[in-house]
Design a protein around this motif. Structure first.
Motif, PDB file in Angstrom:
ATOM      1  N   ALA A  48       0.834  -1.200   0.000  1.00  0.00           N
ATOM      2  CA  ALA A  48       0.000   0.000   0.000  1.00  0.00           C
ATOM      3  C   ALA A  48       0.872   1.254   0.000  1.00  0.00           C
ATOM      4  CB  ALA A  48      -0.916   0.003   1.211  1.00  0.00           C
ATOM      5  N   PRO A  49       0.563   2.230  -0.840  1.00  0.00           N
ATOM      6  CA  PRO A  49       1.356   3.461  -0.874  1.00  0.00           C
ATOM      7  C   PRO A  49       1.102   4.326   0.351  1.00  0.00           C
ATOM      8  CG  PRO A  49      -0.568   3.704  -2.254  1.00  0.00           C
ATOM      9  CD  PRO A  49      -0.557   2.266  -1.792  1.00  0.00           C
ATOM     10  N   THR A  50       2.045   5.186   0.664  1.00  0.00           N
ATOM     11  CA  THR A  50       1.846   6.178   1.722  1.00  0.00           C
ATOM     12  C   THR A  50       1.344   7.460   1.068  1.00  0.00           C
ATOM     13  OG1 THR A  50       4.165   6.835   1.532  1.00  0.00           O
ATOM     14  CG2 THR A  50       3.600   5.244   3.255  1.00  0.00           C
ATOM     15  N   ALA A  51       0.521   8.185   1.788  1.00  0.00           N
ATOM     16  CA  ALA A  51      -0.068   9.380   1.197  1.00  0.00           C
ATOM     17  C   ALA A  51      -0.273  10.486   2.223  1.00  0.00           C
ATOM     18  CB  ALA A  51      -1.403   9.037   0.544  1.00  0.00           C
ATOM     19  N   VAL A  52      -0.140  11.708   1.742  1.00  0.00           N
ATOM     20  CA  VAL A  52      -0.554  12.894   2.483  1.00  0.00           C
ATOM     21  C   VAL A  52      -1.801  13.401   1.754  1.00  0.00           C
ATOM     22  CG1 VAL A  52      -0.035  15.331   2.860  1.00  0.00           C
ATOM     23  CG2 VAL A  52       1.658  13.596   3.437  1.00  0.00           C
ATOM     24  N   ALA A  53      -2.833  13.732   2.495  1.00  0.00           N
ATOM     25  CA  ALA A  53      -4.094  14.117   1.860  1.00  0.00           C
ATOM     26  C   ALA A  53      -4.638  15.423   2.422  1.00  0.00           C
ATOM     27  CB  ALA A  53      -5.136  13.018   2.036  1.00  0.00           C
ATOM     28  N   GLN A  54      -5.193  16.243   1.549  1.00  0.00           N
ATOM     29  CA  GLN A  54      -5.969  17.381   2.007  1.00  0.00           C
ATOM     30  C   GLN A  54      -7.188  16.795   2.724  1.00  0.00           C
ATOM     31  OE1 GLN A  54      -9.004  18.939   1.428  1.00  0.00           O
ATOM     32  NE2 GLN A  54      -8.593  21.104   1.786  1.00  0.00           N
ATOM     33  N   VAL A  55      -7.618  17.405   3.797  1.00  0.00           N
ATOM     34  CA  VAL A  55      -8.629  16.787   4.657  1.00  0.00           C
ATOM     35  C   VAL A  55      -9.901  16.391   3.910  1.00  0.00           C
ATOM     36  CG1 VAL A  55      -7.840  17.813   6.819  1.00  0.00           C
ATOM     37  CG2 VAL A  55      -9.408  19.096   5.356  1.00  0.00           C
ATOM     38  N   TYR A  56     -10.284  17.144   2.858  1.00  0.00           N
ATOM     39  CA  TYR A  56     -11.490  16.821   2.125  1.00  0.00           C
ATOM     40  C   TYR A  56     -11.232  15.853   0.964  1.00  0.00           C
ATOM     41  CZ  TYR A  56     -13.424  20.759   4.720  1.00  0.00           C
ATOM     42  OH  TYR A  56     -13.828  21.607   5.717  1.00  0.00           O
ATOM     43  N   SER A  57      -9.981  15.370   0.869  1.00  0.00           N
ATOM     44  CA  SER A  57      -9.639  14.388  -0.159  1.00  0.00           C
ATOM     45  C   SER A  57      -9.203  13.061   0.453  1.00  0.00           C
ATOM     46  CB  SER A  57      -8.521  14.930  -1.060  1.00  0.00           C
ATOM     47  OG  SER A  57      -8.935  16.089  -1.735  1.00  0.00           O
ATOM     48  N   ALA A  58      -9.275  12.963   1.773  1.00  0.00           N
ATOM     49  CA  ALA A  58      -8.820  11.746   2.456  1.00  0.00           C
ATOM     50  C   ALA A  58      -9.614  10.519   2.024  1.00  0.00           C
ATOM     51  CB  ALA A  58      -8.916  11.932   3.968  1.00  0.00           C
ATOM     52  N   TRP A  59     -10.856  10.717   1.596  1.00  0.00           N
ATOM     53  CA  TRP A  59     -11.673   9.584   1.150  1.00  0.00           C
ATOM     54  C   TRP A  59     -11.036   8.854  -0.033  1.00  0.00           C
ATOM     55  CZ3 TRP A  59     -13.353   9.507  -3.870  1.00  0.00           C
ATOM     56  CH2 TRP A  59     -13.355  10.727  -4.563  1.00  0.00           C
ATOM     57  N   SER A  60     -10.320   9.603  -0.885  1.00  0.00           N
ATOM     58  CA  SER A  60      -9.703   8.973  -2.049  1.00  0.00           C
ATOM     59  C   SER A  60      -8.516   8.107  -1.637  1.00  0.00           C
ATOM     60  CB  SER A  60      -9.258  10.036  -3.061  1.00  0.00           C
ATOM     61  OG  SER A  60      -8.298  10.917  -2.509  1.00  0.00           O
ATOM     62  N   ALA A  61      -7.812   8.520  -0.573  1.00  0.00           N
ATOM     63  CA  ALA A  61      -6.721   7.690  -0.049  1.00  0.00           C
ATOM     64  C   ALA A  61      -7.279   6.395   0.517  1.00  0.00           C
ATOM     65  CB  ALA A  61      -5.959   8.458   1.029  1.00  0.00           C
ATOM     66  N   LYS A  62      -8.405   6.508   1.201  1.00  0.00           N
ATOM     67  CA  LYS A  62      -9.060   5.326   1.767  1.00  0.00           C
ATOM     68  C   LYS A  62      -9.478   4.366   0.661  1.00  0.00           C
ATOM     69  CE  LYS A  62     -12.919   4.111   4.849  1.00  0.00           C
ATOM     70  NZ  LYS A  62     -14.017   4.676   5.703  1.00  0.00           N
ATOM     71  N   MET A  63     -10.022   4.913  -0.421  1.00  0.00           N
ATOM     72  CA  MET A  63     -10.441   4.072  -1.539  1.00  0.00           C
ATOM     73  C   MET A  63      -9.250   3.342  -2.161  1.00  0.00           C
ATOM     74  SD  MET A  63     -12.607   5.120  -4.990  1.00  0.00           S
ATOM     75  CE  MET A  63     -11.390   6.340  -5.523  1.00  0.00           C
ATOM     76  N   ALA A  64      -8.110   4.032  -2.220  1.00  0.00           N
ATOM     77  CA  ALA A  64      -6.911   3.434  -2.811  1.00  0.00           C
ATOM     78  C   ALA A  64      -6.219   2.462  -1.866  1.00  0.00           C
ATOM     79  CB  ALA A  64      -5.935   4.534  -3.220  1.00  0.00           C
ATOM     80  N   GLY A  65      -6.671   2.411  -0.617  1.00  0.00           N
ATOM     81  CA  GLY A  65      -6.020   1.555   0.365  1.00  0.00           C
ATOM     82  C   GLY A  65      -4.698   2.114   0.825  1.00  0.00           C
ATOM     83  N   ALA A  66      -4.496   3.410   0.589  1.00  0.00           N
ATOM     84  CA  ALA A  66      -3.229   4.046   0.955  1.00  0.00           C
ATOM     85  C   ALA A  66      -3.135   4.252   2.466  1.00  0.00           C
ATOM     86  CB  ALA A  66      -3.086   5.383   0.238  1.00  0.00           C
ATOM     87  N   ARG A  67      -1.919   4.296   2.949  1.00  0.00           N
ATOM     88  CA  ARG A  67      -1.674   4.579   4.367  1.00  0.00           C
ATOM     89  C   ARG A  67      -1.437   6.077   4.505  1.00  0.00           C
ATOM     90  NH1 ARG A  67       2.997   4.514   7.645  1.00  0.00           N
ATOM     91  NH2 ARG A  67       4.256   3.715   5.904  1.00  0.00           N
ATOM     92  N   ILE A  68      -2.374   6.758   5.150  1.00  0.00           N
ATOM     93  CA  ILE A  68      -2.272   8.219   5.287  1.00  0.00           C
ATOM     94  C   ILE A  68      -1.275   8.547   6.402  1.00  0.00           C
ATOM     95  CG2 ILE A  68      -3.512  10.346   5.792  1.00  0.00           C
ATOM     96  CD1 ILE A  68      -6.026   9.082   4.710  1.00  0.00           C
ATOM     97  N   VAL A  69      -0.210   9.232   6.040  1.00  0.00           N
ATOM     98  CA  VAL A  69       0.825   9.595   7.014  1.00  0.00           C
ATOM     99  C   VAL A  69       0.710  11.047   7.461  1.00  0.00           C
ATOM    100  CG1 VAL A  69       2.447   7.846   6.207  1.00  0.00           C
ATOM    101  CG2 VAL A  69       2.463  10.123   5.143  1.00  0.00           C
ATOM    102  N   GLY A  70      -0.229  11.778   6.888  1.00  0.00           N
ATOM    103  CA  GLY A  70      -0.430  13.159   7.287  1.00  0.00           C
ATOM    104  C   GLY A  70      -1.534  13.809   6.479  1.00  0.00           C
ATOM    105  N   THR A  71      -2.145  14.850   7.044  1.00  0.00           N
ATOM    106  CA  THR A  71      -3.173  15.608   6.337  1.00  0.00           C
ATOM    107  C   THR A  71      -2.867  17.097   6.460  1.00  0.00           C
ATOM    108  OG1 THR A  71      -4.601  15.703   8.305  1.00  0.00           O
ATOM    109  CG2 THR A  71      -4.963  13.872   6.765  1.00  0.00           C
ATOM    110  N   TYR A  72      -3.509  17.881   5.611  1.00  0.00           N
ATOM    111  CA  TYR A  72      -3.344  19.336   5.669  1.00  0.00           C
ATOM    112  C   TYR A  72      -4.657  20.003   5.270  1.00  0.00           C
ATOM    113  CZ  TYR A  72      -2.919  19.084   0.565  1.00  0.00           C
ATOM    114  OH  TYR A  72      -3.143  18.852  -0.767  1.00  0.00           O
ATOM    115  N   GLY A  73      -4.747  21.324   5.550  1.00  0.00           N
ATOM    116  CA  GLY A  73      -5.940  22.082   5.209  1.00  0.00           C
ATOM    117  C   GLY A  73      -7.056  21.877   6.230  1.00  0.00           C
TER     118      GLY A  73
END
Length: 271
Positions: free
Chosen positions: A175-200
């Motif tokens: 699974a890739p690691t990802a940083v996501a804008q708070v209103y785009s975190a759903w797309s990381a979840k769909m990709a199965g990515a591991r969210i390592v940080g958020t912004y906005g």
């Protein structure tokens, strides 16, 4: 069947038109009057006016067939749109008016609606569980529970297929690691990515940028509606623009398909 409703009187409609000298100033939008309230067509069932295509797509998913949208889909940042008097007058025929609390024109919408339409505040979020809950809630309000349940079932199937395809695109099966804008975190979840940080949604500080860079994410999932450009320019992460608002056809599932394609392309490019 639409519930019995009153209508805004001609005098009130004229007052609205005379008192509200508003212009369309959407960021990246179109000031042409024909880009204002538009209908998805259909007859029977409740008449719904939605402030944006996002609310409108939820209404359509819940089974509403007569849906009008005030903010044109061409508006890059919907909350910046200034409703025209003709937009506000559209609520006169509505059974339900859907809006989000973060939209600055919500008060204007509520005032225009008066006591004729039922105002429905939506908490817009493309997280799967929240989407299904909202569609179910609206289906109960509209009296279209069967249609809402059917859409939720199709959503489950589509989402599962998209997630499976995205997992196939993982580099070395991880699974890739990802940083996501708070209103785009759903797309990381769909990709199965591991969210390592958020912004906005607030402006990102220099310290936040430094901290996020240290996480060494493979992906940055940005929100195109609130983008400030390249978020981590020197990190080597691939930035993906995620679109939350559906197009004028109000197809909410297309938002997930488009995001999946964009994320998959970025993952394959990183290989």
């Amino acid at each position: 069947m639409a519930r019995t409703r009153g209508r805004i009187t001609p005098l009130l409609a004229l007052t609205l038109a005379a008192g509200l000298t508003l212009t369309a100033t959407a960021c990246g939008g179109d000031s042409d009057a024909s880009d204002g309230a538009k209908s998805s067509g259909g007859a029977g069932g409740p008449v719904v006016v939605a402030t944006t295509t996002w609310e409108g797509a939820f209404a359509k998913a819940a089974g509403a067939k007569d849906v009008e949208v005030i903010v044109p889909s061409s508006a890059q940042h919907a909350p910046d749109y200034d409703p025209k008097p003709s937009d506000l007058a559209a609520v006169a025929k509505a059974d339900f008016v859907l809006y989000a609390p973060f939209e600055p024109y919500a008060e204007q919408i509520k005032e225009a609606a008066g006591s004729d339409a039922e105002l429905v505040e939506e908490k817009l979020d493309n997280d799967p569980a929240k989407v299904k809950a909202e569609v179910t809630r609206l289906g109960k309000l509209f009296g279209t529970e069967t249609a809402a349940a059917k859409w939720n079932k199709s959503f489950d199937a589509e989402y599962a297929a998209l997630r499976k395809d995205l997992e196939k695109a993982w580099l070395d099966g991880k699974a890739p690691t990802a940083v996501a804008q708070v209103y785009s975190a759903w797309s990381a979840k769909m990709a199965g990515a591991r969210i390592v940080g958020t912004y906005g949604p607030e402006a990102v500080t220099a310290k936040q940028l430094s901290d996020l860079s240290k996480k060494k994410p493979a992906l940055v999932l940005d929100n195109v509606h609130m983008s400030t450009g390249k978020v981590l320019p020197d990190s080597g992460a691939r930035q993906v623009g995620i679109v939350n608002y559906p197009a004028q056809d109000l197809d909410l599932l297309a938002v997930y398909r488009n995001a999946a394609r964009a994320v998959e392309k970025a993952m394959k490019a990183s290989a």
